[in-house]
Design a protein around this motif. Structure first.
Motif, mmCIF file in Angstrom:
data_model
loop_
_atom_site.group_PDB
_atom_site.id
_atom_site.type_symbol
_atom_site.label_atom_id
_atom_site.label_comp_id
_atom_site.label_asym_id
_atom_site.label_seq_id
_atom_site.Cartn_x
_atom_site.Cartn_y
_atom_site.Cartn_z
ATOM 1 N N SER A 15 0.751 -1.153 -0.017
ATOM 2 C CA SER A 15 0.162 0.162 -0.008
ATOM 3 C C SER A 15 1.080 1.210 0.142
ATOM 4 O O SER A 15 0.437 2.370 -0.706
ATOM 5 C CB SER A 15 -0.885 -0.091 1.055
ATOM 6 N N VAL A 16 1.975 1.126 0.677
ATOM 7 C CA VAL A 16 2.790 2.481 0.882
ATOM 8 C C VAL A 16 3.661 2.676 -0.340
ATOM 9 O O VAL A 16 3.467 3.848 -1.073
ATOM 10 C CB VAL A 16 3.989 2.165 1.999
ATOM 11 N N TRP A 38 1.889 5.250 -19.277
ATOM 12 C CA TRP A 38 1.877 5.793 -18.418
ATOM 13 C C TRP A 38 0.448 5.554 -17.805
ATOM 14 O O TRP A 38 0.047 5.671 -16.445
ATOM 15 C CB TRP A 38 2.003 7.330 -18.443
ATOM 16 N N GLY A 39 -0.431 5.278 -18.605
ATOM 17 C CA GLY A 39 -1.921 4.994 -18.037
ATOM 18 C C GLY A 39 -1.851 3.551 -17.576
ATOM 19 O O GLY A 39 -2.549 3.431 -16.429
ATOM 20 N N ALA A 40 -1.005 2.713 -17.840
ATOM 21 C CA ALA A 40 -0.766 1.274 -17.300
ATOM 22 C C ALA A 40 -0.155 1.516 -15.907
ATOM 23 O O ALA A 40 -0.405 0.847 -14.902
ATOM 24 C CB ALA A 40 -0.282 0.409 -18.264
ATOM 25 N N LEU A 41 0.842 2.361 -15.914
ATOM 26 C CA LEU A 41 1.610 2.433 -14.624
ATOM 27 C C LEU A 41 0.538 3.189 -13.593
ATOM 28 O O LEU A 41 0.750 2.824 -12.484
ATOM 29 C CB LEU A 41 2.662 3.464 -14.843
ATOM 30 N N LYS A 42 -0.288 3.808 -13.897
ATOM 31 C CA LYS A 42 -1.198 4.571 -13.022
ATOM 32 C C LYS A 42 -2.261 3.708 -12.488
ATOM 33 O O LYS A 42 -2.480 3.795 -11.307
ATOM 34 C CB LYS A 42 -1.907 5.795 -13.777
ATOM 35 N N ILE A 43 -2.411 2.850 -13.598
ATOM 36 C CA ILE A 43 -3.618 1.835 -13.277
ATOM 37 C C ILE A 43 -2.912 0.689 -11.938
ATOM 38 O O ILE A 43 -3.885 0.523 -11.027
ATOM 39 C CB ILE A 43 -4.333 0.989 -14.364
ATOM 40 N N LEU A 44 -1.873 0.373 -12.277
ATOM 41 C CA LEU A 44 -1.123 -0.515 -11.602
ATOM 42 C C LEU A 44 -0.799 0.024 -10.236
ATOM 43 O O LEU A 44 -0.981 -0.543 -8.947
ATOM 44 C CB LEU A 44 0.161 -0.974 -11.806
ATOM 45 N N SER A 45 -0.631 1.240 -10.193
ATOM 46 C CA SER A 45 0.133 1.831 -8.796
ATOM 47 C C SER A 45 -1.357 2.230 -8.001
ATOM 48 O O SER A 45 -1.490 2.193 -6.803
ATOM 49 C CB SER A 45 0.743 3.407 -8.986
ATOM 50 N N THR A 46 -2.504 2.729 -8.821
ATOM 51 C CA THR A 46 -3.722 2.915 -8.080
ATOM 52 C C THR A 46 -4.281 1.567 -7.521
ATOM 53 O O THR A 46 -4.975 1.618 -6.367
ATOM 54 C CB THR A 46 -4.882 3.406 -9.168
ATOM 55 N N ILE A 47 -4.007 0.521 -8.126
ATOM 56 C CA ILE A 47 -4.630 -0.951 -7.610
ATOM 57 C C ILE A 47 -3.728 -1.261 -6.479
ATOM 58 O O ILE A 47 -4.264 -1.797 -5.327
ATOM 59 C CB ILE A 47 -4.473 -2.181 -8.845
ATOM 60 N N GLY A 92 -4.593 -2.428 -1.649
ATOM 61 C CA GLY A 92 -3.757 -2.624 -0.178
ATOM 62 C C GLY A 92 -4.431 -2.053 1.005
ATOM 63 O O GLY A 92 -4.507 -2.628 1.883
ATOM 64 N N ASN A 93 -5.101 -0.957 0.866
ATOM 65 C CA ASN A 93 -6.041 -0.211 1.700
ATOM 66 C C ASN A 93 -7.095 -1.145 2.070
ATOM 67 O O ASN A 93 -7.587 -1.306 3.415
ATOM 68 C CB ASN A 93 -6.361 1.236 1.376
ATOM 69 N N ILE A 94 -7.807 -1.575 1.053
ATOM 70 C CA ILE A 94 -9.074 -2.456 1.587
ATOM 71 C C ILE A 94 -8.620 -3.643 2.078
ATOM 72 O O ILE A 94 -9.312 -3.987 3.316
ATOM 73 C CB ILE A 94 -9.638 -2.831 0.131
ATOM 74 N N LEU A 95 -7.693 -4.356 2.011
ATOM 75 C CA LEU A 95 -6.988 -5.425 2.603
ATOM 76 C C LEU A 95 -6.434 -5.289 3.880
ATOM 77 O O LEU A 95 -6.856 -6.140 4.796
ATOM 78 C CB LEU A 95 -5.969 -6.315 1.765
ATOM 79 N N ILE A 96 -5.748 -3.994 4.059
ATOM 80 C CA ILE A 96 -5.555 -3.462 5.248
ATOM 81 C C ILE A 96 -6.584 -3.368 6.523
ATOM 82 O O ILE A 96 -6.579 -3.865 7.628
ATOM 83 C CB ILE A 96 -4.623 -2.460 5.404
ATOM 84 N N LYS A 97 -7.833 -2.821 5.835
ATOM 85 C CA LYS A 97 -8.920 -2.636 6.763
ATOM 86 C C LYS A 97 -9.308 -3.846 7.283
ATOM 87 O O LYS A 97 -9.976 -3.942 8.539
ATOM 88 C CB LYS A 97 -10.011 -1.918 5.719
ATOM 89 N N ASN A 98 -9.335 -4.843 6.342
ATOM 90 C CA ASN A 98 -9.903 -6.232 6.870
ATOM 91 C C ASN A 98 -8.931 -6.972 8.037
ATOM 92 O O ASN A 98 -9.485 -7.446 8.997
ATOM 93 C CB ASN A 98 -10.175 -7.148 5.668
ATOM 94 N N GLN A 99 -7.735 -6.650 7.897
ATOM 95 C CA GLN A 99 -6.911 -7.009 8.854
ATOM 96 C C GLN A 99 -6.883 -6.294 10.164
ATOM 97 O O GLN A 99 -6.737 -6.800 11.182
ATOM 98 C CB GLN A 99 -5.151 -7.034 8.204
ATOM 99 N N CYS A 100 -7.071 -5.298 9.955
ATOM 100 C CA CYS A 100 -7.375 -4.160 11.124
ATOM 101 C C CYS A 100 -8.746 -4.654 11.794
ATOM 102 O O CYS A 100 -8.685 -4.578 13.184
ATOM 103 C CB CYS A 100 -7.329 -2.736 10.725
ATOM 104 N N LEU A 101 -9.602 -5.048 11.328
ATOM 105 C CA LEU A 101 -10.854 -5.343 11.830
ATOM 106 C C LEU A 101 -10.602 -6.704 12.819
ATOM 107 O O LEU A 101 -11.105 -6.668 13.743
ATOM 108 C CB LEU A 101 -11.965 -5.714 10.754
ATOM 109 N N LYS A 102 -9.918 -7.892 12.172
ATOM 110 C CA LYS A 102 -9.426 -8.887 12.643
ATOM 111 C C LYS A 102 -8.687 -8.240 14.425
ATOM 112 O O LYS A 102 -8.942 -8.781 15.387
ATOM 113 C CB LYS A 102 -8.497 -9.586 12.144
#
Length: 628
Positions: free
Chosen positions: A42-43, A80-89, A94-104
């Motif tokens: 995520s970072v 550059w569009g592909a790079l932005k998509i990959l970095s955005t994903i 990463g944030n979404i999965l981290i929230k799930n881990q934080c819930l645990k």
């Protein structure tokens, strides 16, 4: 001197914040290896997204102004569009999965708080300040703006913004240092405004929090089913609701003051943001006019300046939120690290093979924390194994406090309690608690089955027979047997559709059954007949010798009819033992016990001669034990 102290306090606060966030992150990272992996993804994704977003406008402007071939433009856009998509994903997923881990991990923190609450010394739970500490600690997993996921997200944002801030500052310094200074000054003013507001809230939080607790308490009691009858019969809402409105009005006054502070600081932030924009456009336009910047450079540095302003403002906001949220970490950590004030050792109380131990109170005195006067004063007596003790006295004489000391809920202020000649401080509390089966005045049942309430755990097939025996001994089995689901019936019908609510007397019988089930060496009954009718009370007295066989017992009661079943009676007055002996001995003395007994027996005799014409056999009447 004053400035030096302020600086020192600031350094301590900053160090405390770093230590507390490291405490949280360390525990979170250790909880699962995936936490560290997802955090790194995520970072790194957030930093990459910053670079890609910053350079895409510059690349596109250069391609257009240099009149590149359409194929080159399309290729650059796709790359550059592909790079932005990959970095955005990477950043978003990463944030979404981290929230799930934080819930645990929130569940882990909650479990630790509950375990700490269950095992901490009883004296802590009666302390208002400790209960506040528990409420603050719960914010780490209950308050969305301060919970563990927010704290981890703030650390993540701090790392991302810190990296991009350094990059943006370096690029703008090369363009014109004045621009960095101007943006930095505006961000500093915004940070000071945020800090002022945060400090104000922190300074006054302890003033309005008691109001919120009172508001919540009244709202809870007014809406509780258990208080519905009293509220209606005694029109208690006419007393409680004015208090509720008064507390709400006081809380709203603080809300208004807080709003005024927020409006003033918001206006200051708006002014500084406008000044920053004027300086940024002025420097960039000056560069264009001088021919030092191209159109692509203008777009690029405009993005860099906006990024730096956003990072400084964002970093200020992140730090403000971190300062706010760190209190939940600090309070959680403080609660978890609060030492047990009992001063007990680690020894295990030795098994007695069914034989009760000797208990000695050696010149014990006790005063509650913050109280100026001692509740118990120089209590000195010894209880032999298997002895039946009655403790009597007026309200406030110290009877329940004596039992709390006996059970290890409090430690003596002076003197000591001994077990078979050894100081109580030698044994750990958990082992000490195991010696006692207690029925207290304030009866509470758990929202579970009757069998589970008796056994205080899940009941298997072998336990059911034992549960039935205890219910029979407590005089509740006939009532339980008639229920559709018997001992599997759930209590508190507010929570269970097929649940039941027991009467006050039935609840006392249930808790008596629980005390019998535990089979501890010492049985303590604190006003066990308060909610019982005369017949039920009499039946309890008849079974008293059976219930206490092989045990030491303490019987606390206002009704002196119960004392005749006991080997010895302790009379408490103003925290002191003023009389001691058997029923016959104390009656011969003609002291306090004698006068109390005469008063009570007088009313029983009146009932017996004037109102009792029920035809019952005298052995079933409580008055027979008083008058005969």
């Amino acid at each position: 001197m004053e400035n030096g102290r302020s600086a020192e306090n600031g350094r301590k606060t900053q160090q405390g914040m770093i230590r507390n966030y490291w405490y949280l992150c360390k525990g979170w990272l250790r909880h699962s290896i995936w936490n560290g992996v997802l955090f790194a993804i995520s970072v790194l994704g957030g930093i990459a997204l910053f670079y890609v977003t910053l350079y895409i406008p510059r690349i596109l402007v250069e391609l257009v102004t240099q009149e590149k071939e359409p194929g080159q433009v399309i290729g650059a856009v796709l790359f550059w569009g592909a790079l932005k998509i990959l970095s955005t994903i990477a950043a978003n997923e990463g944030n979404i999965l981290i929230k799930n881990q934080c819930l645990k991990y929130r569940h882990v923190l909650e479990q630790k708080v509950l375990e700490k609450t269950c095992t901490t010394a009883y004296s802590n739970l009666e302390d208002v300040e400790y209960r506040k500490q528990v409420d603050h600690a719960r914010e780490l997993y209950e308050r969305w703006e301060k919970d563990v996921s927010t704290c981890i997200y703030l650390v993540q944002s701090f790392l991302i913004r810190g990296t991009t801030l350094l990059v943006s500052s370096g690029l703008l310094v090369l363009l014109h240092p004045v621009l960095v200074v101007a943006i930095g000054v505006c961000a500093l003013l915004q940070g000071l405004a945020d800090r002022h507001l945060n400090t104000w809230v922190k300074r006054h939080r302890d003033t309005w929090q008691p109001l919120e607790m009172k508001i919540e308490y009244i709202a809870d009691k007014v809406s509780a089913f258990s208080h519905a009858k009293d509220l209606r019969l005694y029109e208690a809402e006419g007393w409680l609701m004015p208090k509720y409105r008064k507390f709400m009005e006081e809380r709203r006054k603080w809300s208004k003051r807080q709003t005024r502070q927020e409006v003033a600081m918001s206006a200051l932030r708006a002014v500084t943001a406008t000044l920053r924009q004027f300086v940024t456009y002025g420097v960039l336009l000056y560069g264009i006019l001088k021919g030092n910047l191209s159109a692509a450079d203008f777009v690029f540095y405009l993005g860099v300046a906006g990024s730096l302003a956003g990072d400084l403002s964002g970093m200020t906001d992140v730090l403000r939120q971190m300062r706010e949220a760190v209190w939940s970490i600090a309070d959680y950590r403080k609660m978890m690290e609060t030492p047990d004030p009992s001063g007990r050792g680690t020894g295990e109380v030795p098994a007695h093979s069914g034989m009760a131990p000797e208990i000695t109170f050696s010149h014990v005195s006790f005063s509650y924390p913050g109280a100026g006067e001692e509740t118990l004063k120089d209590i000195d007596f010894t209880v032999e194994p298997g002895e039946k003790i009655a403790v009597v006295g007026h309200n406030g004489a110290g009877k329940t406090t004596l039992i709390k000391l006996l059970c290890g809920m409090y430690e003596p202020t002076k003197g000591e309690i001994r077990l078979n000649g050894y100081p109580a401080s030698r044994w750990n509390l958990e082992s000490w608690y195991g010696m006692f089966s207690v029925v207290f005045q304030d009866v509470e049942v758990l929202p579970a089955t009757i069998a589970e309430n008796v056994a205080a755990r899940q009941v298997d097939r072998e336990d059911r027979k034992r549960v039935q025996e205890c219910l029979e001994q407590a005089g509740l089995w006939e009532r339980v047997e008639k229920l559709p689901r018997g001992m599997d019936t759930c209590l508190q019908k507010e929570l269970f559709r097929e649940g039941v609510n027991l009467s006050g007397g039935e609840t006392q019988k249930l808790l008596l059954a629980r005390a019998i089930y535990k089979e501890s060496e010492i049985l303590v009954l604190d006003e066990p007949t308060a909610a019982l009718d005369a017949l039920a009370e009499n039946q309890l007295y008849l079974r008293y010798h059976e219930l206490t066989k092989g045990r030491t017992s303490f019987f606390i009661s206002h009704r002196l009819s119960s004392t005749r079943f006991c080997d010895r009676i302790l009379v408490l007055e103003d925290g002191r033992i003023t009389e001691e002996g058997s029923h016959e001995e104390l009656m011969e003395k003609g002291g306090t016990y004698y006068h109390l007994f005469q008063v009570q027996s007088h009313y029983y005799r009146n009932d017996r001669t004037e109102a009792f014409e029920s035809g019952l056999d005298p052995q079933w009447e409580v008055s027979s034990y008083v008058c005969n």
